[in-house]
Design a protein around this motif. Structure first.
Motif, PDB file in Angstrom:
ATOM      1  N   VAL A  41       0.740  -1.380   0.013  1.00  0.00           N
ATOM      2  CA  VAL A  41      -0.160   0.088  -0.077  1.00  0.00           C
ATOM      3  C   VAL A  41       0.863   1.402   0.005  1.00  0.00           C
ATOM      4  N   MET A  42       1.916   1.341   1.118  1.00  0.00           N
ATOM      5  CA  MET A  42       2.398   2.535   1.382  1.00  0.00           C
ATOM      6  C   MET A  42       3.581   2.890   0.086  1.00  0.00           C
ATOM      7  N   GLU A  43       4.220   1.618  -0.268  1.00  0.00           N
ATOM      8  CA  GLU A  43       5.261   1.837  -1.485  1.00  0.00           C
ATOM      9  C   GLU A  43       4.841   1.413  -2.869  1.00  0.00           C
ATOM     10  N   LYS A  44       4.363   0.297  -3.296  1.00  0.00           N
ATOM     11  CA  LYS A  44       4.063   0.040  -4.764  1.00  0.00           C
ATOM     12  C   LYS A  44       2.734   0.814  -5.025  1.00  0.00           C
ATOM     13  N   ALA A  45       1.516   0.784  -4.273  1.00  0.00           N
ATOM     14  CA  ALA A  45       0.396   1.601  -4.710  1.00  0.00           C
ATOM     15  C   ALA A  45       0.833   2.996  -4.814  1.00  0.00           C
ATOM     16  N   ALA A  46       1.590   3.415  -3.864  1.00  0.00           N
ATOM     17  CA  ALA A  46       1.968   4.890  -4.025  1.00  0.00           C
ATOM     18  C   ALA A  46       2.971   5.343  -5.218  1.00  0.00           C
ATOM     19  N   GLY A  47       3.094   4.112  -5.932  1.00  0.00           N
ATOM     20  CA  GLY A  47       4.010   4.504  -7.100  1.00  0.00           C
ATOM     21  C   GLY A  47       5.661   4.794  -6.886  1.00  0.00           C
ATOM     22  N   ILE A  48       6.009   4.319  -5.931  1.00  0.00           N
ATOM     23  CA  ILE A  48       7.400   4.616  -5.564  1.00  0.00           C
ATOM     24  C   ILE A  48       8.004   3.271  -6.147  1.00  0.00           C
ATOM     25  N   GLU A  49       8.965   3.625  -6.618  1.00  0.00           N
ATOM     26  CA  GLU A  49       9.876   2.225  -7.469  1.00  0.00           C
ATOM     27  C   GLU A  49      11.353   2.300  -6.981  1.00  0.00           C
ATOM     28  N   PRO A  50      11.522   1.932  -5.696  1.00  0.00           N
ATOM     29  CA  PRO A  50      12.756   1.850  -5.432  1.00  0.00           C
ATOM     30  C   PRO A  50      13.702   0.893  -6.095  1.00  0.00           C
ATOM     31  N   LYS A  51      15.099   1.051  -6.084  1.00  0.00           N
ATOM     32  CA  LYS A  51      15.991  -0.052  -6.790  1.00  0.00           C
ATOM     33  C   LYS A  51      15.824  -1.132  -6.245  1.00  0.00           C
ATOM     34  N   ASP A  52      16.245  -2.335  -6.966  1.00  0.00           N
ATOM     35  CA  ASP A  52      16.314  -3.685  -6.318  1.00  0.00           C
ATOM     36  C   ASP A  52      16.991  -3.591  -5.063  1.00  0.00           C
ATOM     37  N   ASP A  53      16.408  -4.368  -3.990  1.00  0.00           N
ATOM     38  CA  ASP A  53      17.271  -4.439  -2.939  1.00  0.00           C
ATOM     39  C   ASP A  53      17.118  -3.404  -2.040  1.00  0.00           C
ATOM     40  N   GLU A  54      16.295  -2.384  -2.397  1.00  0.00           N
ATOM     41  CA  GLU A  54      16.195  -1.019  -1.547  1.00  0.00           C
ATOM     42  C   GLU A  54      14.845  -0.875  -1.011  1.00  0.00           C
ATOM     43  N   GLY A  55      13.721  -1.619  -1.741  1.00  0.00           N
ATOM     44  CA  GLY A  55      12.324  -1.592  -1.285  1.00  0.00           C
ATOM     45  C   GLY A  55      12.219  -1.589   0.275  1.00  0.00           C
ATOM     46  N   ILE A  56      11.050  -1.236   0.387  1.00  0.00           N
ATOM     47  CA  ILE A  56      10.738  -1.301   2.024  1.00  0.00           C
ATOM     48  C   ILE A  56      10.724  -2.703   2.578  1.00  0.00           C
ATOM     49  N   ARG A  57      10.094  -3.743   1.823  1.00  0.00           N
ATOM     50  CA  ARG A  57      10.069  -5.085   2.117  1.00  0.00           C
ATOM     51  C   ARG A  57      11.471  -5.888   2.429  1.00  0.00           C
ATOM     52  N   LYS A  58      12.316  -5.327   1.613  1.00  0.00           N
ATOM     53  CA  LYS A  58      13.701  -5.834   1.592  1.00  0.00           C
ATOM     54  C   LYS A  58      14.325  -5.427   2.796  1.00  0.00           C
ATOM     55  N   GLN A  59      14.099  -4.170   3.122  1.00  0.00           N
ATOM     56  CA  GLN A  59      14.637  -3.254   4.363  1.00  0.00           C
ATOM     57  C   GLN A  59      14.020  -4.097   5.586  1.00  0.00           C
ATOM     58  N   LEU A  60      12.808  -4.288   5.570  1.00  0.00           N
ATOM     59  CA  LEU A  60      12.432  -5.062   6.691  1.00  0.00           C
ATOM     60  C   LEU A  60      12.697  -6.403   7.007  1.00  0.00           C
ATOM     61  N   GLU A  61      12.959  -6.991   5.852  1.00  0.00           N
ATOM     62  CA  GLU A  61      13.643  -8.486   6.010  1.00  0.00           C
ATOM     63  C   GLU A  61      14.737  -8.540   6.516  1.00  0.00           C
ATOM     64  N   LYS A  62      15.804  -7.638   6.071  1.00  0.00           N
ATOM     65  CA  LYS A  62      16.989  -7.432   6.693  1.00  0.00           C
ATOM     66  C   LYS A  62      17.101  -7.192   7.978  1.00  0.00           C
ATOM     67  N   ILE A  63      16.269  -6.558   8.745  1.00  0.00           N
ATOM     68  CA  ILE A  63      16.059  -6.289   9.959  1.00  0.00           C
ATOM     69  C   ILE A  63      15.606  -7.360  10.812  1.00  0.00           C
ATOM     70  N   MET A  64      14.753  -8.256   9.908  1.00  0.00           N
ATOM     71  CA  MET A  64      14.269  -9.556  10.761  1.00  0.00           C
ATOM     72  C   MET A  64      15.388 -10.552  10.768  1.00  0.00           C
ATOM     73  N   ASP A  65      15.855 -10.471   9.594  1.00  0.00           N
ATOM     74  CA  ASP A  65      17.322 -11.647   9.780  1.00  0.00           C
ATOM     75  C   ASP A  65      18.539 -11.076  10.586  1.00  0.00           C
ATOM     76  N   GLN A  66      18.516 -10.010  10.741  1.00  0.00           N
ATOM     77  CA  GLN A  66      19.517  -9.444  11.709  1.00  0.00           C
ATOM     78  C   GLN A  66      19.263  -9.901  13.180  1.00  0.00           C
ATOM     79  N   LEU A  67      17.908  -9.777  13.507  1.00  0.00           N
ATOM     80  CA  LEU A  67      17.316 -10.338  14.850  1.00  0.00           C
ATOM     81  C   LEU A  67      17.425 -11.838  14.735  1.00  0.00           C
TER      82      LEU A  67
END
Ligand code: ADP
Ligand code: MG
Ligand code: MG
Length: 903
Positions: A149-175
């Protein structure tokens, strides 16, 4: 918009049904149907595709009254669930799910656990007594919602690996690393609670907005995102590949959540009523304990097998649902059987178990590959689940094509040991160079290379690369993973879950069972078995006897009215086509013997004939040529024993055969005892400015009757010799490029005379044969009634007919046809698929006129079109007797002819 916009389903009721896919999308229509069938489905409602259309036609706004209808439907859901959306004491949570008319796996968006907020979280913890579950649900909501909703539907097109999902996954992996956990399920309630706080902070900093803490804002945000996802980049590119129209739009399903992540008595899974990769009639699927949503498909954990019967090498040590939860398995098994029987086709189903209670979340007709499609059609027909006509319609021509596709040469394969094994997700074999990204797969393929896309796992962004690659190989994921699903839909060779493989994306390297391979290295896959080999193994066509295929085609043969013959010029081709079920040859080109391997002597003699000046010279050359022609024809008549063989007399303009290289010219001059100059002079005289409409076909026979005579004699003598050997040859002599009956009368005199002479020579009473013509000049169609006074059969030469009908030179279309197609002036290349309107009209007239004169006139088609399904359907409709196509197309033509008869 006074139309109903929201359709409720649940508790034994559904306002929609399975036939309403256009309005409700496939998912919504089937949820309603399942509810009606009494299958346990969490209640919910579907917002129609018409609302989507409105949304796009009105600058992304909703029709008036939508909010009221949604509210009303929500009320019904709340009543059934006995909970309210947003209630701080006992909150109802919802999912928002997309659902187009045709399934687009993973292309569009879903948001789960909508309704969790600071206010509702404590209530749910109290009610469920399971804090861990609530924060697990919440972290999933934040991740999905911020991404969708907040990224894709808002038309935000982050580069590969920089999207919010990836960022959150990284946080989770770290934990997970920090806590020393391997699996998501190892994280504690406290861990997850902290994780949620970190997620929300990251969302705020990266997207500049708070994660919404209001249930209704979340709900409408989700609805908006689903509609917006219809025009998302990957959905659009998937539609292009699959030919799904943009106007269709998607529906939105809003449904009460049930939870597979409430502990070890909860689970989620995906299953098929039969094996979609082989067609094997066993309930087949995968499940995960204490998991939610896409966990199974995403390949985050290795899913377990649904039952004992379908365990694989990869999952044999994991507990099946059958043994872990036998009572629930039994219930699920009963439901899957009920659904398959109701829909009368293999179903792809999604289910969730919440604290020992089973819920169905989706069912649809399952995608399958070619071999599975054929097997299922055959089995379901035997089980009397479907009628013969339905069985025939269950396999598409391109699925059948998969069965004829290359495989690794079994003799070669035996000599190699696989580097590793994975799950056989898409059949057949493929060899290619390793690439590690979808864009590389597209790029390398453009450069004419064969590539295999090697990934840890695939996701919807990879579709174009998957399409371009020869095959796909992934380290993770099960038979229901994205890669498997998509490859299966395309019938592409694919291996998933190859766990011995480790991809080092950054270095563009992969280790498979300890062996290091780099980008560009060759590997070979056997997608039928799941074997991965190093290097480039030899491929071969799947010509091995395939019992299932031949049984299925026999069913097709019962239905079809059209005969299927083959275009073949050699005994080998004839033999192969016979194995594929060809009932004769529709086009044997005599000139074939002058091309290619072993044609030197015959060609030399033909050239001698061509540059002969006097009848005397020509007759001598023809006499020398005669035994070659006879032998060539005899071989093919023999291979097609007892079946008709349409032999076309010499067709191309003669100058095509004149040698160009000096050495050959000298040899010819020597043999003819003339000077090189004289030879050049004679060759020049053959030059034509428009050879395709020049001195060719019957016109050769008109000016040089002795050329016709030699060929006809060769045909009849070949047949006579075979009869003497106890065979049953059946030649059909065809005279090409005819435009008037008088041309035929002229030639038939020769044919009849030679026939009698051959009978006398061999002391035979009769040689079974027909004499006819090719209808390829528009005028011939128009005067076909007269032509049929002489011709015993017509074969429509649709290549030339298209050329002359359109006035398009076949050899020059490259310059303009692409523009005609791009601009939509022509819908298809008329040389590939018959132009039914124009050229088709000429064919129709030809058949009608011909049969007016000769009721039992045999009509067939011998152009390239004879193997193309749409053209075959046309041939059926206009009442042709047979189509003829290349040997490998024969099975497809048998299927297409049967489908034409059913339609
Ligand atoms: P897709 O179209 O990609 O298959 P779905 O709408 O089926 O997406 O949602 C993906 C997954 O989310 C489903 O397979 C299911 O596991 C889960 N899911 C969706 N709705 C619910 C629900 N109401 N309760 C529990 N899980 C759900
Ligand atoms: Mg989805
Ligand atoms: Mg689904």
């Amino acid at each position: 918009m006074a139309k109903k916009m929201v359709y409720f389903f649940g508790k034994g009721k559904g306002e929609g049904n399975a036939r309403m896919k256009e309005l409700l999308g496939g998912k919504g229509a089937n949820l309603a149907e399942m509810a009606k069938l009494g299958v346990p489905v969490p209640p919910g409602f579907t917002i129609t595709t018409e609302v989507c259309t409105h949304y796009y036609e009105n600058r992304r706004t909703y029709p008036k009254g939508l909010r009221d209808e949604v509210k009303k439907a929500m009320g019904k859901v709340e009543e059934i669930m006995g909970k309210s959306f947003g209630d701080p004491n006992d909150p109802l949570l919802m999912s928002v799910r997309s659902g187009a008319r045709r399934s687009m796996p993973g292309m569009m968006e879903t948001v789960l656990n909508i309704g969790l907020t600071e206010k509702t979280i404590p209530g749910l913890i109290k009610k469920s007594g399971n804090e861990r579950f609530v924060y697990d649900a919440y972290r999933r909501l934040i991740m999905m919602y911020s991404d969708v909703v907040m990224e894709k539907a808002a038309g935000i097109e982050p580069k590969d690996d920089e999207g919010i999902r990836k960022q959150l996954e990284k946080i989770m992996d770290q934990l997970k690393k920090q806590k020393g956990c391997k699996l998501d399920t190892d994280l504690s309630a406290e861990d997850l609670k902290n994780l949620c706080a970190q997620f929300k902070a990251k969302v705020k900093t990266q997207l500049g907005k708070e994660f919404p803490d209001d249930p209704n804002e979340q709900l409408w945000g989700g609805i908006h995102a689903v509609f917006a996802s219809w025009n998302g980049k990957r959905a659009v590119s998937y539609r292009r590949i699959e030919g799904i129209p943009d106007e269709w739009g998607t529906a939105v399903n809003v449904q009460a959540m049930v939870f597979g992540n409430m502990g070890s008595d909860s689970a989620t899974g995906v299953a098929f009523t039969r094996n979609p990769a082989t067609g094997d009639n066993h309930f087949y699927g995968e499940w995960l304990i204490n998991a939610q949503g896409e966990d199974v498909v995403a390949g985050i954990r290795t899913p377990s097998p649904i039952n004992e019967a379908t365990k694989s090498e990869q999952n044999k040590n994991l507990a099946s649902l059958e043994t872990a939860m036998p009572r629930l398995y039994e219930q699920l098994d009963a439901i899957q059987k009920k659904l398959e029987k109701h829909y009368r086709d293999m179903q792809d189903i999604e289910f969730t178990i919440e604290r020992g209670i089973l819920f169905m979340l989706q069912c649809r007709v399952g995608k399958r590959n070619g071999p599975a499609a054929v097997r299922m059609a055959l089995d379901m027909h035997k089980e009397k689940l479907i009628k013969t006509e339905e069985a025939v319609m269950r396999v598409t021509p391109s699925q059948l094509d998969e069965l004829l596709h290359p495989i690794i040469d079994p003799k070669v394969e035996k000599q190699y040991k696989p580097l590793a094994k994975g799950l056989p997700a898409g059949p057949g074999g493929a060899a290619g160079q390793i690439v590690f990204s979808a864009p590389d797969a597209v790029e390398w393929t453009k450069q004419g290379k064969k590539v295999i896309l090697v990934r840890e796992e695939t996701n919807p962004e990879d579709v174009e690369g998957m399409r371009a690659a020869q095959a796909i190989l992934t380290a993770r994921g099960g038979m229901t993973s994205h890669a498997a699903l998509v490859a299966r839909g395309w019938g592409k060779c694919c291996i998933v879950g190859c766990s011995a493989m480790h991809v080092h994306l950054a270095k563009k390297e992969v280790t498979i069972d300890g062996k290091l391979l780099k980008e560009g290295d060759w590997i070979t896959l056997n997608g039928t078995k799941g074997n991965v080999y190093e290097g480039q193994l030899t491929m071969m066509d799947a010509s091995e006897e395939n019992q299932i295929l031949s049984d299925f085609l026999k069913i097709c043969d019962k239905v079809r009215k059209l005969g299927v013959r083959t275009n073949a010029d050699t005994p080998d081709d004839a033999q192969r086509a016979r194995q594929f079920g060809a009932a004769g040859i529709g086009l044997f080109r005599t000139e074939h013997m002058f091309y290619g391997k072993g044609s030197d002597e015959a060609l030399f003699l033909l050239r001698k004939m061509i540059v002969s000046k006097t009848e005397e010279e020509r007759k001598n050359a023809l006499a020398e040529l005669f035994p070659y022609v006879k032998k060539d024809i005899k071989g093919t008549l023999d291979a097609m024993d007892n079946l008709p063989v349409v032999i076309r007399l010499l067709d191309p303009p003669l100058h095509e055969f004149v040698p160009r290289d000096r050495a050959k010219l000298e040899l010819l001059a020597q043999d003819l005892n003339i000077s090189l100059d004289e030879l050049a002079h004679r060759a020049d005289a053959l030059h034509e400015s428009n050879p395709m409409m020049g001195h060719r076909g019957v016109r050769l026979g008109i000016t040089y009757p002795e050329v016709t005579e030699m060929q006809v004699r060769a045909i009849y003598e070949a047949a006579a010799e075979l009869i003497k050997e106890g065979k049953k040859p059946y030649p059909e002599i065809m005279i090409p490029v005819v435009c008037d009956v008088k041309e035929l009368l002229d030639q038939f005199e020769i044919v009849k005379r030679v026939y009698k002479e051959v009978l006398a020579k061999y002391k035979l009473k009769k040689i079974r044969n027909k004499v006819g013509t090719m209808i390829e000049i528009p005028r011939a169609s128009l005067v076909a009634d007269k032509i049929a006074q002489v011709a015993e059969f017509f074969s429509f030469g649709t290549n030339d007919m298209t050329q002359m009908g359109f006035g398009f030179s076949r050899d020059d279309i490259g310059g303009f046809l692409p523009d005609y197609l791009k601009k939509g002036i022509l819908p298809k290349d008329p040389f590939q698929s018959i132009d039914q309107e124009g050229v088709g009209a000429l064919i129709r007239i030809g058949i009608q006129q011909g049969r007016k004169t000769r009721q039992d006139l045999e009509d067939g088609i011998g152009g390239e079109h004879g193997g193309e399904p749409d053209s075959i359907e046309f041939c059926h409709r206009v009442g042709m007797n047979y189509v003829s196509c290349s040997p490998f197309r024969v099975p497809i033509a048998r299927l297409a002819a049967a489908q034409a008869a059913v339609k």
